[in-house]
Design a protein around this motif. Structure first.
Motif, PDB file in Angstrom:
ATOM      1  N   UNK A  25      14.355   0.763   8.066  1.00 54.10           N
ATOM      2  CA  UNK A  25      13.891   0.990   9.432  1.00 54.10           C
ATOM      3  C   UNK A  25      14.576   2.203  10.018  1.00 54.10           C
ATOM      4  N   UNK A  26      13.777   3.117  10.565  1.00 47.65           N
ATOM      5  CA  UNK A  26      14.311   4.246  11.317  1.00 47.65           C
ATOM      6  C   UNK A  26      13.733   4.161  12.730  1.00 47.65           C
ATOM      7  N   UNK A  27      14.023   5.138  13.545  1.00 49.14           N
ATOM      8  CA  UNK A  27      13.617   5.096  14.953  1.00 49.14           C
ATOM      9  C   UNK A  27      12.116   4.919  15.142  1.00 49.14           C
ATOM     10  N   UNK A  28      11.319   5.683  14.430  1.00 42.62           N
ATOM     11  CA  UNK A  28       9.884   5.676  14.678  1.00 42.62           C
ATOM     12  C   UNK A  28       9.042   5.235  13.494  1.00 42.62           C
ATOM     13  N   UNK A  29       9.669   4.889  12.372  1.00 41.96           N
ATOM     14  CA  UNK A  29       8.890   4.575  11.181  1.00 41.96           C
ATOM     15  C   UNK A  29       9.714   3.773  10.186  1.00 41.96           C
TER      16      UNK A  29
END
Length: 100
Positions: A25-29
C-alpha cells in the motif's frame, strides 16, 4: 468465504487458491512487482479481519486482491485503515464494511 483462525492460515489458504503475489500500500495506489494499481485497477475479492487477544498491535486485515489485468495477490494491513498517509479513495476501497 473461507474461515481462518490466524493471518498465517489465511495467507496459506489464499496462496493455495492462486493469490500468490504481495501487494504493498502506498498513498494513492497499490504496488506489486513494480506495477502500480490505482483504486479503479483492482478488486477486493475476499477480506479477513483478525483481532489480537490482548494486544491491539496484533490486529490485522488480509485482503485477497485481483487486478484488472489478472494479477492475484494479498495485502496485509493493520486493522483500522485511516485517511492519514493514504488517499480518501483508497480508504474507501479498503473499508471493512463492504456494504456501506
Amino acid at each position: 468465504m473461507y474461515v481462518y483462525d490466524t493471518v498465517t492460515e489465511a495467507l496459506a489458504g489464499l496462496r493455495q487458491r492462486g493469490f500468490t503475489l504481495d501487494f504493498n500500500l502506498t498513498e494513492n495506489c497499490l504496488i506489486c512487482q513494480g506495477n502500480r494499481f490505482d483504486v479503479n485497477d483492482f478488486e477486493i475479492t475476499e477480506w479477513y479481519r483478525f483481532e489480537g487477544d490482548t494486544d491491539p498491535s496484533d490486529e490485522a486485515m488480509v485482503y485477497a486482491i485481483e487486478s484488472d489485468n489478472g494479477i492475484k495477490g494479498v495485502l496485509v494491513t493493520g486493522y483500522g485503515i485511516s485517511a492519514e498517509g493514504i488517499s480518501v479513495e483508497m480508504v474507501k476501497k479498503l473499508r471493512l464494511d463492504r456494504n456501506a
